[in-house]
Design a protein around this motif. Structure first.
Motif, PDB file in Angstrom:
ATOM      1  N   LEU A 172      22.043 -11.182  36.413  1.00 50.07           N
ATOM      2  CA  LEU A 172      22.881 -11.428  35.243  1.00 50.07           C
ATOM      3  C   LEU A 172      22.067 -11.536  33.954  1.00 50.07           C
ATOM      4  CD1 LEU A 172      25.144 -14.142  36.906  1.00 50.07           C
ATOM      5  CD2 LEU A 172      25.686 -11.729  36.590  1.00 50.07           C
ATOM      6  N   ALA A 173      22.607 -10.942  32.908  1.00 50.88           N
ATOM      7  CA  ALA A 173      22.073 -11.146  31.555  1.00 50.88           C
ATOM      8  C   ALA A 173      23.024 -12.042  30.753  1.00 50.88           C
ATOM      9  CB  ALA A 173      21.914  -9.802  30.847  1.00 50.88           C
ATOM     10  N   SER A 174      24.158 -12.376  31.347  1.00 52.48           N
ATOM     11  CA  SER A 174      25.197 -13.103  30.602  1.00 52.48           C
ATOM     12  C   SER A 174      24.785 -14.539  30.318  1.00 52.48           C
ATOM     13  CB  SER A 174      26.523 -13.061  31.365  1.00 52.48           C
ATOM     14  OG  SER A 174      26.401 -13.735  32.587  1.00 52.48           O
ATOM     15  N   VAL A 175      25.361 -15.077  29.236  1.00 52.48           N
ATOM     16  CA  VAL A 175      25.078 -16.442  28.779  1.00 52.48           C
ATOM     17  C   VAL A 175      26.406 -17.155  28.563  1.00 52.48           C
ATOM     18  CG1 VAL A 175      24.015 -17.850  26.964  1.00 52.48           C
ATOM     19  CG2 VAL A 175      22.952 -15.675  27.642  1.00 52.48           C
ATOM     20  N   LEU A 196      23.937 -24.841  27.954  1.00 50.98           N
ATOM     21  CA  LEU A 196      23.735 -23.399  27.932  1.00 50.98           C
ATOM     22  C   LEU A 196      23.342 -22.954  29.339  1.00 50.98           C
ATOM     23  CD1 LEU A 196      23.681 -21.137  25.701  1.00 50.98           C
ATOM     24  CD2 LEU A 196      21.184 -21.347  25.791  1.00 50.98           C
ATOM     25  N   ILE A 197      24.042 -21.946  29.866  1.00 51.96           N
ATOM     26  CA  ILE A 197      23.820 -21.452  31.234  1.00 51.96           C
ATOM     27  C   ILE A 197      23.423 -19.982  31.122  1.00 51.96           C
ATOM     28  CG2 ILE A 197      24.856 -21.132  33.507  1.00 51.96           C
ATOM     29  CD1 ILE A 197      27.009 -23.249  32.546  1.00 51.96           C
ATOM     30  N   LEU A 198      22.239 -19.632  31.646  1.00 47.58           N
ATOM     31  CA  LEU A 198      21.662 -18.310  31.377  1.00 47.58           C
ATOM     32  C   LEU A 198      21.284 -17.582  32.653  1.00 47.58           C
ATOM     33  CD1 LEU A 198      19.684 -20.605  29.510  1.00 47.58           C
ATOM     34  CD2 LEU A 198      19.834 -18.582  28.107  1.00 47.58           C
ATOM     35  N   GLY A 199      21.585 -16.287  32.689  1.00 46.95           N
ATOM     36  CA  GLY A 199      21.060 -15.393  33.710  1.00 46.95           C
ATOM     37  C   GLY A 199      21.391 -15.816  35.129  1.00 46.95           C
ATOM     38  N   GLY A 200      20.485 -15.503  36.049  1.00 48.43           N
ATOM     39  CA  GLY A 200      20.669 -15.798  37.458  1.00 48.43           C
ATOM     40  C   GLY A 200      21.141 -14.584  38.237  1.00 48.43           C
ATOM     41  N   LYS A 201      21.540 -14.831  39.494  1.00 45.87           N
ATOM     42  CA  LYS A 201      22.071 -13.785  40.374  1.00 45.87           C
ATOM     43  C   LYS A 201      23.495 -14.170  40.775  1.00 45.87           C
ATOM     44  CE  LYS A 201      19.378 -12.145  43.761  1.00 45.87           C
ATOM     45  NZ  LYS A 201      18.781 -10.846  43.430  1.00 45.87           N
ATOM     46  N   LEU A 202      24.300 -13.166  41.095  1.00 47.99           N
ATOM     47  CA  LEU A 202      25.629 -13.448  41.639  1.00 47.99           C
ATOM     48  C   LEU A 202      25.509 -14.075  43.028  1.00 47.99           C
ATOM     49  CD1 LEU A 202      27.758 -10.291  40.707  1.00 47.99           C
ATOM     50  CD2 LEU A 202      28.027 -12.612  39.826  1.00 47.99           C
ATOM     51  N   ASN A 203      24.549 -13.587  43.813  1.00 46.16           N
ATOM     52  CA  ASN A 203      24.296 -14.148  45.145  1.00 46.16           C
ATOM     53  C   ASN A 203      22.915 -13.706  45.602  1.00 46.16           C
ATOM     54  OD1 ASN A 203      24.542 -11.503  46.546  1.00 46.16           O
ATOM     55  ND2 ASN A 203      26.695 -11.667  45.938  1.00 46.16           N
ATOM     56  N   GLY A 204      22.547 -14.114  46.802  1.00 51.06           N
ATOM     57  CA  GLY A 204      21.204 -13.816  47.293  1.00 51.06           C
ATOM     58  C   GLY A 204      21.026 -12.418  47.835  1.00 51.06           C
ATOM     59  N   PHE A 205      22.123 -11.667  47.999  1.00 50.90           N
ATOM     60  CA  PHE A 205      22.039 -10.338  48.622  1.00 50.90           C
ATOM     61  C   PHE A 205      22.201  -9.221  47.600  1.00 50.90           C
ATOM     62  CE2 PHE A 205      24.434 -13.406  51.219  1.00 50.90           C
ATOM     63  CZ  PHE A 205      23.453 -13.684  52.151  1.00 50.90           C
ATOM     64  N   SER A 206      22.968  -9.496  46.554  1.00 56.78           N
ATOM     65  CA  SER A 206      23.308  -8.474  45.565  1.00 56.78           C
ATOM     66  C   SER A 206      22.139  -8.207  44.630  1.00 56.78           C
ATOM     67  CB  SER A 206      24.515  -8.943  44.758  1.00 56.78           C
ATOM     68  OG  SER A 206      24.696  -8.134  43.628  1.00 56.78           O
ATOM     69  N   ARG A 207      22.045  -6.980  44.165  1.00 55.12           N
ATOM     70  CA  ARG A 207      21.084  -6.656  43.105  1.00 55.12           C
ATOM     71  C   ARG A 207      21.716  -6.864  41.731  1.00 55.12           C
ATOM     72  NH1 ARG A 207      16.234  -4.400  43.682  1.00 55.12           N
ATOM     73  NH2 ARG A 207      15.577  -3.786  45.767  1.00 55.12           N
ATOM     74  N   THR A 208      22.910  -7.468  41.726  1.00 56.10           N
ATOM     75  CA  THR A 208      23.571  -7.730  40.448  1.00 56.10           C
ATOM     76  C   THR A 208      22.976  -8.990  39.827  1.00 56.10           C
ATOM     77  OG1 THR A 208      25.582  -6.796  41.371  1.00 56.10           O
ATOM     78  CG2 THR A 208      25.804  -7.981  39.299  1.00 56.10           C
ATOM     79  N   ALA A 220      26.663 -14.110  23.409  1.00 52.32           N
ATOM     80  CA  ALA A 220      25.983 -12.803  23.482  1.00 52.32           C
ATOM     81  C   ALA A 220      24.975 -12.816  24.627  1.00 52.32           C
ATOM     82  CB  ALA A 220      25.285 -12.512  22.163  1.00 52.32           C
ATOM     83  N   SER A 221      24.869 -11.709  25.334  1.00 52.85           N
ATOM     84  CA  SER A 221      23.998 -11.621  26.513  1.00 52.85           C
ATOM     85  C   SER A 221      22.521 -11.611  26.122  1.00 52.85           C
ATOM     86  CB  SER A 221      24.322 -10.354  27.298  1.00 52.85           C
ATOM     87  OG  SER A 221      25.610 -10.425  27.842  1.00 52.85           O
ATOM     88  N   LEU A 222      21.687 -11.909  27.103  1.00 49.55           N
ATOM     89  CA  LEU A 222      20.243 -11.725  26.959  1.00 49.55           C
ATOM     90  C   LEU A 222      19.952 -10.223  26.903  1.00 49.55           C
ATOM     91  CD1 LEU A 222      19.090 -14.251  29.725  1.00 49.55           C
ATOM     92  CD2 LEU A 222      19.251 -14.673  27.259  1.00 49.55           C
ATOM     93  N   PRO A 223      18.795  -9.823  26.362  1.00 50.01           N
ATOM     94  CA  PRO A 223      18.481  -8.386  26.278  1.00 50.01           C
ATOM     95  C   PRO A 223      18.177  -7.748  27.639  1.00 50.01           C
ATOM     96  CG  PRO A 223      16.691  -9.706  25.355  1.00 50.01           C
ATOM     97  CD  PRO A 223      17.816 -10.648  25.630  1.00 50.01           C
ATOM     98  N   TYR A 224      17.986  -8.557  28.686  1.00 55.15           N
ATOM     99  CA  TYR A 224      17.726  -8.005  30.019  1.00 55.15           C
ATOM    100  C   TYR A 224      18.224  -9.008  31.068  1.00 55.15           C
ATOM    101  CZ  TYR A 224      13.629 -11.054  29.334  1.00 55.15           C
ATOM    102  OH  TYR A 224      12.807 -12.132  29.042  1.00 55.15           O
ATOM    103  N   PRO A 225      18.664  -8.508  32.238  1.00 53.91           N
ATOM    104  CA  PRO A 225      19.043  -9.412  33.327  1.00 53.91           C
ATOM    105  C   PRO A 225      17.799 -10.124  33.852  1.00 53.91           C
ATOM    106  CG  PRO A 225      19.784  -7.162  33.743  1.00 53.91           C
ATOM    107  CD  PRO A 225      18.830  -7.104  32.619  1.00 53.91           C
ATOM    108  N   VAL A 226      17.945 -11.388  34.241  1.00 55.97           N
ATOM    109  CA  VAL A 226      16.790 -12.134  34.736  1.00 55.97           C
ATOM    110  C   VAL A 226      17.258 -13.279  35.633  1.00 55.97           C
ATOM    111  CG1 VAL A 226      16.692 -13.626  32.669  1.00 55.97           C
ATOM    112  CG2 VAL A 226      14.617 -13.264  34.043  1.00 55.97           C
ATOM    113  N   TYR A 227      16.499 -13.534  36.687  1.00 55.48           N
ATOM    114  CA  TYR A 227      16.740 -14.698  37.551  1.00 55.48           C
ATOM    115  C   TYR A 227      15.400 -15.279  37.971  1.00 55.48           C
ATOM    116  CZ  TYR A 227      15.453 -12.057  41.762  1.00 55.48           C
ATOM    117  OH  TYR A 227      14.754 -11.345  42.711  1.00 55.48           O
ATOM    118  N   GLU A 228      15.436 -16.487  38.554  1.00 54.02           N
ATOM    119  CA  GLU A 228      14.205 -17.193  38.962  1.00 54.02           C
ATOM    120  C   GLU A 228      13.226 -17.315  37.802  1.00 54.02           C
ATOM    121  OE1 GLU A 228      12.264 -15.850  42.545  1.00 54.02           O
ATOM    122  OE2 GLU A 228      13.634 -16.999  43.790  1.00 54.02           O
ATOM    123  N   MET A 229      13.767 -17.546  36.605  1.00 54.17           N
ATOM    124  CA  MET A 229      12.928 -17.780  35.431  1.00 54.17           C
ATOM    125  C   MET A 229      12.881 -19.295  35.176  1.00 54.17           C
ATOM    126  SD  MET A 229      16.210 -17.295  34.809  1.00 54.17           S
ATOM    127  CE  MET A 229      17.553 -17.327  33.601  1.00 54.17           C
TER     128      MET A 229
END
Length: 322
Positions: free
Chosen positions: A194-197, A180-192, A211-220
């Protein structure tokens, strides 16, 4: 009752719970590296939930943050990370030996990552290291790759699959032959963020969107819970706000439910499960201060409780249970 007395009573209750569980050998939590303020760390420490004590171990040869780690053949393997540079090296520590002798030193492994990586995730499957995403320091690019590396000679590596998007500072959990691969960032510069799973099936070698997480999250921090759930702890949201949220995601129903908030907001924290206890360590708070505080959660108590602090504050460390 003072806070200190309350903490001592909780610790004694926890020891009793663990002792009554009947252990062959008490699992320990190992935490390595990370960053404290502007300083990258090579220090390593081991936590006993039974004794609620931290023990220093031999440091790694490099100061590293944003590394990843797995346990295989009673050894802790630490892969990649960034210190002075982003590295593709892999090093290991014998866990059986370190339980009885804290002077055991780290060894370099002949296998290497396919590229210098940090902010990646890794799992181990049938003696093969599977590495997911991260920042590729050789290309100054963010990775969408799922790659397999053999931990035995001839130490070959092979690209298994490509994810629909790049992922950095994400989370993973292993369920049999599925990752299972969850959340994260597209890259280190973007504010995009991810909530996708994604669910990557190793046997079929294919990625499926869940199904996506209820909120985007990274560094969790992410830890497997039971046979079909993962717990997602802390991190930062799409506005780069540090979170104390805790989420339970079920891979069968693809549904989420919130658990009680942690006492502290934590971004770049690490987590581990020892028997029925979720332990969360370090990270940085909403003021970007590196934390040495530790807290734990048990479902029967349904509340977060404090544990003794680590010896060093650590942000973006790596941790395993052994």
């Amino acid at each position: 009752m003072t806070q200190e007395t309350s903490h001592e009573i909780q610790a004694e209750e926890m020891k009793k719970d663990i002792a009554e569980g009947g252990m062959d050998r008490e699992p320990k939590v190992l935490v390595a590296g990370g960053r404290n303020g502007r300083e990258n760390l090579n220090s390593v420490e081991m936590f006993s939930l039974l004794n609620t004590t931290w023990t220093p171990l031999k440091p790694m040869k490099e100061c590293l943050e944003k590394a990843s780690s797995v346990v295989y053949n009673n050894q802790m393997f630490v892969t990649g990370g960034v210190g002075r540079i982003v590295t593709k090296s892999i090093k290991k520590l014998s866990l059986n030996a370190v339980q009885v002798d804290q002077s055991i030193t780290w060894e370099n492994v002949l296998a290497e990552l396919p590229a210098p990586l940090n902010g990646h995730c890794s799992v181990v499957y049938n003696g093969r290291l599977i590495v997911i995403g991260g920042f590729d320091g050789s290309k100054c690019a963010y990775s969408d790759s799922i790659t397999e590396i053999s931990l035995a000679p001839p130490y070959t590596s092979k690209l298994l699959a490509t994810m629909p998007q790049t992922r950095y500072l994400h989370g993973v959990a292993m369920f049999g032959d599925k990752i299972l691969i969850l959340g994260g960032k597209l890259n280190g510069f973007s504010r995009t963020n991810l909530a996708s799973v994604l669910l990557y099936d190793i046997t079929k070698n294919e990625c499926k969107q869940l199904a996506s997480l209820p909120y985007p999250v990274y560094e969790m921090a992410t830890v497997k819970w039971g046979d079909d759930s993962v717990i997602i702890v802390g991190g930062a949201d799409s506005n780069d706000q540090t979170l104390n949220k805790v989420l339970l995601y079920n891979i069968k129903t693809q549904k989420s439910r919130m658990l009680p908030d942690m006492k502290y907001k934590r971004q770049g924290c690490v987590a581990a499960v020892v028997r029925d206890t979720v332990i969360v360590m370090g990270g940085q708070d909403e003021r970007r201060k590196s934390l040495k505080s530790v807290e734990c959660f048990q479902f029967d108590r349904y509340t977060w409780q404090g544990l003794p602090e680590m010896r060093e504050a650590r942000y973006c460390a790596t941790a395993v249970v052994c």
